[in-house]
Design a protein around this motif. Structure first.
Motif, PDB file in Angstrom:
ATOM      1  N   PHE A  29       0.847  -1.185   0.000  1.00  0.00           N
ATOM      2  CA  PHE A  29       0.000   0.000   0.000  1.00  0.00           C
ATOM      3  C   PHE A  29       0.885   1.238   0.000  1.00  0.00           C
ATOM      4  N   ALA A  30       0.516   2.253  -0.778  1.00  0.00           N
ATOM      5  CA  ALA A  30       1.341   3.450  -0.909  1.00  0.00           C
ATOM      6  C   ALA A  30       0.456   4.683  -0.971  1.00  0.00           C
ATOM      7  N   ALA A  31       1.042   5.822  -0.619  1.00  0.00           N
ATOM      8  CA  ALA A  31       0.331   7.105  -0.651  1.00  0.00           C
ATOM      9  C   ALA A  31       1.311   8.200  -1.065  1.00  0.00           C
ATOM     10  N   PRO A  32       1.651   8.283  -2.343  1.00  0.00           N
ATOM     11  CA  PRO A  32       2.670   9.238  -2.784  1.00  0.00           C
ATOM     12  C   PRO A  32       2.343  10.702  -2.504  1.00  0.00           C
ATOM     13  N   LEU A  33       1.049  11.025  -2.390  1.00  0.00           N
ATOM     14  CA  LEU A  33       0.657  12.415  -2.165  1.00  0.00           C
ATOM     15  C   LEU A  33       0.514  12.761  -0.688  1.00  0.00           C
ATOM     16  N   ALA A  34       0.772  11.812   0.176  1.00  0.00           N
ATOM     17  CA  ALA A  34       0.717  12.097   1.611  1.00  0.00           C
ATOM     18  C   ALA A  34       1.875  13.021   1.991  1.00  0.00           C
ATOM     19  N   CYS A  47       4.851  11.438 -11.947  1.00  0.00           N
ATOM     20  CA  CYS A  47       3.495  11.961 -11.815  1.00  0.00           C
ATOM     21  C   CYS A  47       2.941  11.799 -10.400  1.00  0.00           C
ATOM     22  N   LEU A  48       3.634  10.997  -9.564  1.00  0.00           N
ATOM     23  CA  LEU A  48       3.196  10.736  -8.184  1.00  0.00           C
ATOM     24  C   LEU A  48       1.799  10.133  -8.141  1.00  0.00           C
ATOM     25  N   ARG A  49       1.537   9.239  -9.073  1.00  0.00           N
ATOM     26  CA  ARG A  49       0.242   8.559  -9.108  1.00  0.00           C
ATOM     27  C   ARG A  49       0.457   7.054  -9.051  1.00  0.00           C
ATOM     28  N   LEU A  50      -0.560   6.357  -8.576  1.00  0.00           N
ATOM     29  CA  LEU A  50      -0.553   4.903  -8.509  1.00  0.00           C
ATOM     30  C   LEU A  50      -1.480   4.352  -9.583  1.00  0.00           C
ATOM     31  N   PRO A  51      -1.247   3.092 -10.025  1.00  0.00           N
ATOM     32  CA  PRO A  51      -0.289   2.116  -9.504  1.00  0.00           C
ATOM     33  C   PRO A  51       1.115   2.341 -10.046  1.00  0.00           C
ATOM     34  N   ILE A  52       2.070   1.749  -9.326  1.00  0.00           N
ATOM     35  CA  ILE A  52       3.456   1.697  -9.753  1.00  0.00           C
ATOM     36  C   ILE A  52       3.927   0.256  -9.601  1.00  0.00           C
ATOM     37  N   LEU A  53       4.594  -0.261 -10.615  1.00  0.00           N
ATOM     38  CA  LEU A  53       5.195  -1.585 -10.528  1.00  0.00           C
ATOM     39  C   LEU A  53       6.705  -1.404 -10.413  1.00  0.00           C
ATOM     40  N   VAL A  54       7.271  -1.787  -9.284  1.00  0.00           N
ATOM     41  CA  VAL A  54       8.711  -1.730  -9.078  1.00  0.00           C
ATOM     42  C   VAL A  54       9.300  -3.030  -9.627  1.00  0.00           C
ATOM     43  N   LEU A  55      10.163  -2.911 -10.598  1.00  0.00           N
ATOM     44  CA  LEU A  55      10.681  -4.077 -11.306  1.00  0.00           C
ATOM     45  C   LEU A  55      11.856  -4.698 -10.566  1.00  0.00           C
ATOM     46  N   SER A  56      12.161  -5.908 -10.929  1.00  0.00           N
ATOM     47  CA  SER A  56      13.230  -6.655 -10.250  1.00  0.00           C
ATOM     48  C   SER A  56      14.590  -6.001 -10.407  1.00  0.00           C
TER      49      SER A  56
END
Length: 213
Positions: A29-34, A47-56
């Motif tokens: 769970f994430a909240a980039p705008l917090a 863009c500070l928006r979700l979703p984001i996939l962090v790759l290996s």
């Protein structure tokens, strides 16, 4: 890989895809705008928006459609169609986001999102325009779905999930889904899927604020 999400429509869509295809991914769970969080997430998505996939490899991918494609690849699934069926899928993604999905989003923003976060009164003109667009696009979509169970024929694809991305709260938004029998049957089939109905099962996903009466 790690999928950063919230309960909002596009992150919800990404989580549902991951669950549907059993993608090899962790959830966070994430909240980039917090307050104080922007610099942590900006390298992952400017863009500070979700979703984001962090790759290996430490890189990242953002935007739900791109993430759905990558998750399907990672799972070895045809949920994101390839080959001869891919152009038809992209046709529905493109048309949906500019028409049916956009109409649903317009109405939901006024009647649900703005009220949930106290962003101001409902703009009746925007609702009316959204409902007009909904009726126009639903007529086409209903006619298409009257001939087959899913957008691409006999089997579910990502096109169906994307088209439905703003429908989980359609009663709250007052979208007249039941006026379109083929769409209603199609969405009932989607709702019967555990991955769609409850994508956050077992995850740390704080509930959204309630919408005032």
């Amino acid at each position: 890989m790690k999928l950063l999400y919230s309960r909002n429509p596009n992150p919800r869509l990404a989580v549902a895809v991951a669950r549907q295809v059993s993608a090899p991914v962790e959830f966070e769970f994430a909240a980039p705008l917090a307050p104080g969080q922007a610099e942590r997430y900006r390298p992952l998505n400017p863009c500070l928006r979700l979703p984001i996939l962090v790759l290996s490899d430490g890189g990242s991918l953002w935007e739900a459609d791109a993430i759905a494609c990558r998750l399907s690849q990672a799972a070895g699934s045809d949920f994101w169609r390839t080959g001869a069926a891919e152009p038809s899928m992209i046709q529905w993604l493109s048309w949906g986001k500019e028409n049916f999905v956009r109409a649903c989003e317009m109405v939901q923003f006024e009647r649900v999102t703005k009220q949930r976060y106290a962003l101001g009164p409902v703009d009746a003109a925007n609702v009316d325009e959204g409902l007009r667009r909904f009726a126009d696009s639903a007529a086409l979509l209903d006619a298409e779905l009257a001939t087959r169970p899913w957008l691409l024929g006999d089997t579910l694809s990502y096109a169906d999930f994307r088209m439905a991305s703003f429908l989980p709260h359609y009663p709250l938004a007052g979208l007249p889904l039941d006026a379109w029998p083929a769409i209603a049957r199609w969405y009932a089939r989607i709702e019967s899927l555990q991955a769609w109905r409850d994508p956050f099962h077992g995850l740390d996903a704080p509930e959204l604020p309630a919408v005032p009466d």
